[in-house]
Scaffold this active site. Sequence first.
Site, short mmCIF file in Angstrom:
data_model
loop_
_atom_site.label_atom_id
_atom_site.label_comp_id
_atom_site.label_asym_id
_atom_site.label_seq_id
_atom_site.Cartn_x
_atom_site.Cartn_y
_atom_site.Cartn_z
N SER A 245 14.37 28.49 51.75
CA SER A 245 13.87 28.33 50.62
C SER A 245 12.62 29.21 50.19
O SER A 245 11.81 29.43 51.28
CB SER A 245 13.35 26.84 50.46
OG SER A 245 12.88 26.55 49.01
N GLU A 315 23.34 27.90 45.17
CA GLU A 315 22.50 26.86 44.99
C GLU A 315 21.01 26.87 44.77
O GLU A 315 20.23 26.54 45.44
CB GLU A 315 22.63 25.87 46.53
CG GLU A 315 24.07 25.48 46.82
CD GLU A 315 24.15 25.08 48.26
OE1 GLU A 315 22.82 24.83 48.67
OE2 GLU A 315 25.34 24.70 48.71
N PRO A 316 20.83 27.59 43.39
CA PRO A 316 19.46 28.03 43.12
C PRO A 316 18.52 26.65 42.67
O PRO A 316 19.41 25.77 41.92
CB PRO A 316 19.58 28.97 42.13
CG PRO A 316 20.91 28.51 41.23
CD PRO A 316 21.64 28.04 42.55
N PHE A 381 3.94 21.33 52.42
CA PHE A 381 5.21 21.38 53.19
C PHE A 381 5.89 22.62 52.33
O PHE A 381 7.00 22.96 52.98
CB PHE A 381 6.21 20.18 52.90
CG PHE A 381 6.68 19.76 51.64
CD1 PHE A 381 7.83 20.57 51.19
CD2 PHE A 381 5.91 18.76 50.71
CE1 PHE A 381 8.31 20.07 49.92
CE2 PHE A 381 6.53 18.67 49.59
CZ PHE A 381 7.44 19.19 49.10
N ASP A 382 5.72 23.20 51.26
CA ASP A 382 6.46 24.45 50.51
C ASP A 382 5.57 25.44 50.58
O ASP A 382 5.89 26.61 49.93
CB ASP A 382 6.72 23.86 49.21
CG ASP A 382 7.99 24.64 48.63
OD1 ASP A 382 8.78 25.08 49.48
OD2 ASP A 382 7.94 24.87 47.36
N CYS A 422 -8.59 9.46 49.29
CA CYS A 422 -9.78 9.50 50.17
C CYS A 422 -9.39 10.16 51.32
O CYS A 422 -10.27 10.23 52.50
CB CYS A 422 -9.78 8.02 50.65
SG CYS A 422 -8.39 7.09 51.43
N ASP A 423 -8.33 10.91 51.44
CA ASP A 423 -8.16 11.88 52.72
C ASP A 423 -8.86 13.40 52.55
O ASP A 423 -8.70 13.72 51.54
CB ASP A 423 -6.29 11.95 52.61
CG ASP A 423 -6.20 12.70 53.97
OD1 ASP A 423 -6.98 13.10 54.71
OD2 ASP A 423 -4.80 12.35 54.35
N TYR A 452 9.81 21.38 43.54
CA TYR A 452 9.23 20.63 44.56
C TYR A 452 7.95 19.84 44.33
O TYR A 452 6.73 20.05 45.17
CB TYR A 452 9.20 21.26 45.95
CG TYR A 452 10.75 21.60 46.23
CD1 TYR A 452 11.54 20.64 46.51
CD2 TYR A 452 11.06 22.82 46.16
CE1 TYR A 452 13.02 21.21 46.77
CE2 TYR A 452 12.36 23.43 46.28
CZ TYR A 452 13.21 22.59 46.67
OH TYR A 452 14.87 22.97 46.96
#
EC number: 4.1.1.17
Length: 484
Positions: A245, A315-316, A381-382, A422-423, A452
């Site tokens: 990706s 598969e775009p 994650f991306d 709170c993270d 995403y």
Amino acid sequence: MVMPTVVSDRMGTIDFIDYTNNHVFSKCQTDSLNTVNNGSLKHDDYLHGLANGKLVAKQMIGDALRQRVESIDSEFCEPGDEDTFFVADLGEVYRQHLRWKLNLPRVKPFYAVKCHPDERLLQLLAALGTGFDCASKAEIEQVLRMGVDPSRIIYAQPCKTNSYLRYVAQQGVRQMTFDNADELRKIARLYPDAELFLRILTDDSSSLCRFSMKFGASLDSTDGLLGLARQLGLNVVGVSFHVGSGASDPTAFLKAVQDAHVVFQQAAAYGYSLKTLDVGGGFCSDDSFEQMANVLRAALDEYFPAHTGVNLIAEPGRYYASSAFTLACNIIARRTIQDGSAVSVSDSSSMSDDGSVNNGDARYMVYVNDGLYGNFSSIMFDHQHPVAKILRAGGRTMYNSVAAHESSAEDAIEYSIWGPTCDGIDRITESIRFREILDVGDWLYFEDMGAYTKCSATTFNGFSNEHDVIYVCSEPGAMALLGL
């Protein structure tokens, strides 16, 4: 000035802004409905229409953002009124499809539903004639509910749940991928009539998100897998690959096409006459697309020329969705930092006579109502880097103006931008400078937020992952397809 008619459904979290603006479009755009699928669209016409469409899109998106934020008073509004929201331009999806057909005319796109399963987006793509790459029962159900024929779906998940296989067999979704012997035996047991694509391993080292550690058969194993498929009486119809990706190296497509050609030859030795090559995803919506497409197109013309009759699909996902969505966030809190420390209300040296904080060399931490556990999960994650711009500050709406953008001026004010949870890792932007002073109740916007984002938002800390979408459409062709 184009004036919108607004039809809203807040309970359903969908607004649609319909514009009567055909007079601002070139003939290329109004004719493109007829030319998009027959290959007659010319490059110069496309560029001319693209420029017009982009200008109209900016106006429409700006109008939608302005109408929404100027109607909200953060001091008196009801809970939820100032929540994060999207503006989606379906015309941008339409323009991306024209761009695809111009650059990869032989390759039929199968939209990766996982990227953004927005109902309106899927409806437009279905009307444009695309296929759909689905990875789960829920995604397949969503596409089938729109009346899409099962033949336009590929179950592109090499490792499938048993019950899902039984489901797709009942629904007539025949196309699916595999990459190992255990999966072949499972398919032989549960869906022996499936049409199978052997997914091969690729070099995805230059991609944002690599899949090679999890999926794909090496060329050392493909011959054995084809032999097992023949032994089990299974129908292998094609080869698939995915260069990762957000790919950045065009040569990855060249090597993958070369490897796929080898597998086609291996399959012929077992009596298979493969009919389809699936070149996967990895296409970005930025200027790199043309470079990627040029390399891929040349490779396909060399190894799978048109006269061979091999069908080509892709598969775009982010290619279609990313640039179509703009996200608006409200500043819910601000923290002033002076000399590395937070300013206390009791610190009279930092207070003006009216009780406000002196700016001086202050920096600010601003907290918005969205973050890494919401629509900005792609930062984690991306590997995305969303850029904040000022939508509204100091009672002024600044969309698409010089004042809205980051500034390098010496007197620009430094901000860090944080999410609401709170993270401590919930930070969107480490450092950015603006000429404007931002405060509670002001708004920021982020462009290219369609890939995403909403699909992977969580409810951590009890924050909602359901956010309104205001739809605009800057292309008459798209409006015609959707019956708007």
